[in-house]
Scaffold this active site. Structure first.
Site, short mmCIF file in Angstrom:
data_model
loop_
_atom_site.label_atom_id
_atom_site.label_comp_id
_atom_site.label_asym_id
_atom_site.label_seq_id
_atom_site.Cartn_x
_atom_site.Cartn_y
_atom_site.Cartn_z
N ASP A 46 0.86 -1.17 0.00
CA ASP A 46 0.00 0.00 0.00
C ASP A 46 0.91 1.24 0.00
O ASP A 46 2.13 1.15 0.16
CB ASP A 46 -0.95 -0.02 1.21
C1 GLC Z 1 -4.27 4.29 -0.18
C2 GLC Z 1 -5.19 3.17 0.23
C3 GLC Z 1 -5.31 2.07 -0.79
C4 GLC Z 1 -5.23 2.68 -2.18
C5 GLC Z 1 -3.82 3.22 -2.36
C6 GLC Z 1 -3.62 3.86 -3.73
O1 GLC Z 1 -3.44 4.67 0.88
O2 GLC Z 1 -4.92 2.55 1.49
O3 GLC Z 1 -6.56 1.40 -0.56
O4 GLC Z 1 -5.52 1.70 -3.16
O5 GLC Z 1 -3.48 4.14 -1.34
O6 GLC Z 1 -4.38 5.01 -3.83
#
Ligand code: GLC
Length: 721
Positions: free
Chosen positions: A267
């Protein structure tokens, strides 16, 4: 390009090129992006060089056929081996045609429509150049203080698994190599992100492995069984180690046991966050832990590009682990056909034709209507089309009904409640006033609202949370409706007219001050682009509410966590022999939620009768049929969600009082009856024992069938050795 060609491509790559493939950067880093190529700001901070960008493996957050083509074209001009970018974005509940937030979709209990919503999102996104979506989010949730409950489908592992399958099918279709109008899915967040302590985002998750396997892993497994191409790591710890560096979780459980051989992406920033977590001294150690754990792509931090080469040269990291990661990334690019056509489905003409098309908006309107849950109705709904209606509240004319993660959706495109009402009644019958803002109220606003409602027959209050009070980092400790709106309800009550509350929010709320103060309550969630139209369909009776809660509404935040599939304890309140005081209870509030899992009202009534079992004893080899007759005993047609729960009365470990095992959504005309049958098989009775074996035990079980997890008919049966 077949397997061996991919291998030879990997062998042609320099170590720097391989490592750059493992890096994902947001659009501003890329020359072809409209906001791209800035050599200042973020690039300088992250130590990202031009060469790293030229060799990057994927881009985050790009969209629009023209924009994506530009980014890809420029990238291929610079990339020595002509390896195309993967384009990944968060298309969670719609691309530009926005559907209800997933917690709302979950309350529809309509798996086909859920799948359809993902299919439509995929078609709009792929025509706009997207290859991968960071969805479905299948984290099981039990704490409405957490902002991201809106992104899940609720508190039940079985139902979450069914939705996980439906969303993956919708996004990916049957075969990504041939269906260029679908996108690869990325199930998230592995694992158990929804169990953050205190409902506070990014907070510690700590649970037994048995609990993880019993309740939190099934939906991820379901997504993988459906062929989900990617997995995203969770920010939180699991077994005391951040998921993103957790070898046991990622190598042993995810890859070996659950059989996942696709791309694992971190993430946003989660690799580097192992430093503040306190398991990495520095970025170099974070990079080593993440890659060793099997994280193939580092999202939006640069520990890989900065330190993996040194780790290999110092002998701390075997280059074969990098090769494996590159191979997985190139394999997905190959599966998506990007080597043959780096632009895949990007097509400006198709984009203009299908994005926000009437058919897509109609699908959104239907799903929004099916997602809303009628929680109370004391004779005021449906509204009559000859009534004078006062529409009051901060959501009366508010387009902020798309909810979080509705990225390309625009509030300006949303059909507001007022616009929806004007599709049903003449303007002369409608008075509208804001009455308050989300968090503030003035005497002027109240005065205007009272005047607007003065000669109305009925008042509809459009209330709720600002969408940024939900979603990522949108956590609230007090989950009541905001005070200003509670005051508005009280002031409007002075008029002594029938009042309906319509709620736009992303979490179960503590509805004190709302459900006890108004005659009807409709939970609309964030219903999406056609939200106002769908709400009007429901309130004026052109559609009959059929949503059923998939997450309990607590009596108050003090009850949290409160969920239906809980254990009985040794001193259950209300047991026949229970003492007055020394039982598991609160002195000041009830144990049960205000509205339980599976609950929802209709404009008609459904009665249950004639529950019967095909046999009272079953073996592991056979099955048991259980049926019930459901009758629409009201005066209008309606849909009922017939729910089957089972209780294992005595296990090797304590077992929940009820577990959802199956359901069927049926439509009945007034007076119509239908026999609904379910088959129970031994495998549905299995659970994780204390030694983590997943088996069933012979003994007594109770089957429940009803319209929610609280009010159900029951019959016992026995599983024989
Ligand atoms: C965010 C979220 C995740 C998302 C990613 C890209 O922090 O936790 O669910 O897909 O970043 O935007």
């Amino acid at each position: 390009m077949k397997e061996q060609k991919l291998t030879s491509l990997v062998n042609e790559m320099t170590l720097d090129e391989k490592i750059a493939q493992l890096t994902q950067l947001a659009t501003p880093f890329f020359k072809g992006a409209s906001d791209g190529g800035q050599i200042t700001g973020p690039m300088a901070d992250m130590g990202i060089t031009d060469e790293m960008i030229e060799n990057a493996g994927s881009v985050l957050g790009a969209s629009g056929a023209k924009e994506v083509k530009n980014i890809q074209r420029k990238h291929l001009e610079d990339n020595r081996l002509g390896i195309p970018l993967l384009v990944m974005s968060d298309i969670v509940h719609g691309y530009k045609t926005i559907f209800p937030v997933p917690l709302g979709i979950g309350c529809s209990w309509d798996l086909e429509l859920a799948e359809k919503s993902a299919e439509i999102a995929a078609k709009e996104a792929s025509a706009s150049g997207v290859h991968v979506t960071f969805a479905p989010m299948v984290d099981l949730v039990r704490d409405p203080r957490w902002g991201r409950v809106m992104e899940s489908t609720g508190e039940d592992p079985y139902l979450n698994s069914e939705y996980a399958r439906a969303f993956v099918r919708g996004f990916q279709g049957n075969d990504l190599t041939t269906e260029k109008d679908r996108v690869a899915a990325c199930v998230k967040h592995f694992a158990a992100y929804g169990a953050a302590e205190g409902g506070r985002d990014y907070n510690t998750v700590d649970m037994s492995e048995r609990e993880l396997r019993e309740n939190y892993l099934p939906a991820y497994q379901a997504a993988l069984d459906e062929g989900c191409e990617m997995v995203m790591t969770a920010f939180n710890t699991v077994f005391g180690i951040p998921a993103t560096g957790n070898k046991k979780l990622m190598r042993s459980i995810l890859r070996e046991e659950m059989g996942f051989d696709g791309i694992l992406i971190s993430d946003w920033g989660a690799v580097k966050e192992m430093i503040p977590h306190g398991v990495a001294e520095d970025e170099k150690e974070a990079a080593l832990k993440a890659l060793t754990a099997g994280v193939d792509i580092e999202m939006m931090t640069s520990t890989y590009v900065k330190y993996l080469k040194a780790l290999v040269e110092e002998g701390q990291l075997d280059e074969s682990l990098i090769d494996e990661a590159v191979q997985r990334i190139l394999t997905l690019k190959e599966k998506l056909g990007l080597f043959e056509n780096p632009y895949r489905g990007a097509d400006e003409e198709l984009e203009n034709e299908i994005v926000m098309s009437a058919a897509h908006r109609e699908a959104s309107r239907e799903l929004a209507a099916k997602s809303a849950v009628l929680l109370k109705n004391e004779g005021v709904l449906p509204l009559k089309k000859d009534q004078k209606v006062a529409l009051i509240g901060p959501f009366a004319e508010n387009g902020d009904i798309l909810g979080p993660w509705s990225w390309l959706g625009s509030k300006e495109d949303a059909v507001t409640v007022k616009e929806g009402f004007l599709q049903k009644i003449d303007p002369s019958q409608l008075a509208v006033a804001k009455g308050s803002d989300i968090e503030t109220i003035t005497e002027e606003q109240i005065k205007e609202a009272l005047e607007a409602a003065n000669d109305a027959d009925v008042i509809v209050l459009a209330l709720g949370e600002d969408s940024d009070m939900s979603g990522e980092a949108g956590c609230r400790a007090d989950i009541k409706l905001l005070g200003a709106q509670l005051e508005l309800i009280q002031r409007m009550k002075e008029l002594g007219k029938p009042m309906v509350s319509v709620l736009f929010n992303g979490r179960p709320l503590d509805l004190h001050g709302v459900w006890d103060q108004t005659d009807a309550v409709l939970e609309a969630w964030y219903p999406g682009t056609e939200g106002g139209a769908a709400i009007a369909d429901l309130l004026f009776g052109d559609r009959n509410p059929s949503g059923r809660l998939t997450m309990s509404f607590p009596y108050s935040a003090g009850q949290i966590p409160v969920y239906y599939n809980h254990f009985n304890t040794g001193r259950p309140k209300g047991a026949p022999d229970a003492q007055e005081r020394y039982v598991s209870q609160y002195l000041d509030i009830p144990n049960s939620p205000l509205f339980p899992f599976g609950f929802g009202l209709s404009y008609t009534e459904f009665t249950y009768g004639g529950m019967k079992l095909s046999r009272e004893k079953m073996t592991c080899e056979d099955s048991l049929e259980i049926s019930v007759t459901v009758t629409n005993s009201g005066s209008v047609s309606g849909e009922e969600v017939v729910q089957l729960y089972v209780r294992d009365v005595s296990g090797e470990v304590v077992r929940p009082l009820k577990e959802l095992k199956d359901f069927e959504k049926i439509k009945l005309e007034p007076g119509e009856s239908k026999e609904v049958s379910f088959i129970i098989r031994e495998e549905q009775l299995r659970y994780h024992h204390s030694d983590l074996t997943f088996t069933s035990d012979p003994g007594t079980f109770i089957a429940y069938i009803g319209g929610n997890s609280r009010d159900a008919m029951e019959k016992s049966f026995t599983l024989l050795k």
